[in-house]
Scaffold this active site. Structure first.
Site, mmCIF file in Angstrom:
data_model
loop_
_atom_site.group_PDB
_atom_site.id
_atom_site.type_symbol
_atom_site.label_atom_id
_atom_site.label_comp_id
_atom_site.label_asym_id
_atom_site.label_seq_id
_atom_site.Cartn_x
_atom_site.Cartn_y
_atom_site.Cartn_z
ATOM 1 N N ARG A 130 0.819 -1.216 0.000
ATOM 2 C CA ARG A 130 0.000 0.000 0.000
ATOM 3 C C ARG A 130 0.851 1.263 0.000
ATOM 4 O O ARG A 130 0.414 2.315 -0.448
ATOM 5 C CB ARG A 130 -1.005 -0.034 1.154
ATOM 6 C CG ARG A 130 -2.085 -1.103 0.922
ATOM 7 C CD ARG A 130 -2.977 -1.322 2.111
ATOM 8 N NE ARG A 130 -2.289 -1.828 3.274
ATOM 9 C CZ ARG A 130 -2.054 -3.128 3.525
ATOM 10 N NH1 ARG A 130 -2.472 -4.046 2.691
ATOM 11 N NH2 ARG A 130 -1.417 -3.496 4.604
ATOM 12 N N GLU A 164 5.392 -9.402 13.249
ATOM 13 C CA GLU A 164 4.651 -9.886 14.408
ATOM 14 C C GLU A 164 4.526 -11.412 14.363
ATOM 15 O O GLU A 164 4.431 -12.072 15.380
ATOM 16 C CB GLU A 164 3.229 -9.300 14.445
ATOM 17 C CG GLU A 164 3.145 -7.793 14.523
ATOM 18 C CD GLU A 164 3.166 -7.098 13.155
ATOM 19 O OE1 GLU A 164 2.158 -6.505 12.768
ATOM 20 O OE2 GLU A 164 4.222 -7.161 12.484
#
Length: 180
Positions: free
Chosen positions: A63, A100
């Site tokens: 993005r 993560e």
């Protein structure tokens, strides 16, 4: 009666439990799809850097490409993508980083940035800061000088902003969301 003014945050949709349970996914595609919202985001991302000179905008996959392309166009400068491993066709340099949920590698063409060029790093979301940190390391290895890091969303609880600021970076985010 006064008409309420929408903010960038108002255009962002939250999708619960995506990509897995417990995650509140902040979806910027609804922001990108709205011409007023998209223009507002680009203008506000650029605002703190008004009057500053940049040579290139670097966008982080994926993005960040959408934002970075629009910002580079607005500034009349070049755009450079930082991509996932194996996606760029030319000679590259790589940087490993921790996500993560595991590890990843990003790459940049080894001739994309010249020493001393002034760079604006752009992405949609700042979470743990791992991807941004890897992108910054690539830029610095090529001799680029990062003037600022601009994001639409900051997730402060995940510590990315603190990580980048500890690296001496100027960090600008348009809005913040609590939680993951």
């Amino acid at each position: 009666m006064t008409k309420s003014t929408k903010t960038v945050k108002d255009y962002i949709r939250t999708i619960v439990d995506f990509p897995h349970e417990g995650i509140m996914f902040r979806d910027v595609t609804t922001l990108f799809a709205d011409p007023r919202g998209f223009r507002m985001a680009i203008d506000q991302l650029l605002h703190p850097y008004a009057g500053m000179r940049f040579d290139k905008v670097v966008g982080l996959e994926a993005r960040g490409f959408i934002l970075g392309g629009a910002i580079a166009h607005q500034l009349s400068v070049g755009f450079v993508p930082v991509r996932k491993k194996g996606k760029l066709p030319g000679a590259v340099i790589s940087e490993d980083y921790t996500l993560e949920y595991g590890e990843a590698v990003v790459e940049i063409h080894d001739d994309a940035i010249q020493p001393g060029e002034k760079i604006l790093l752009v992405d949609d979301l700042l979470a743990t800061g791992g991807t941004a940190e890897a992108g910054l390391k690539l830029i610095e290895r090529l001799g680029g000088e990062v003037i600022g890091c601009a994001f639409i969303i900051d997730l402060p609880e995940l510590g990315g902003r603190k990580k980048l600021e500890a690296m001496g970076m100027d960090v600008h985010a348009l809005c913040a969301f609590d939680g993951l």
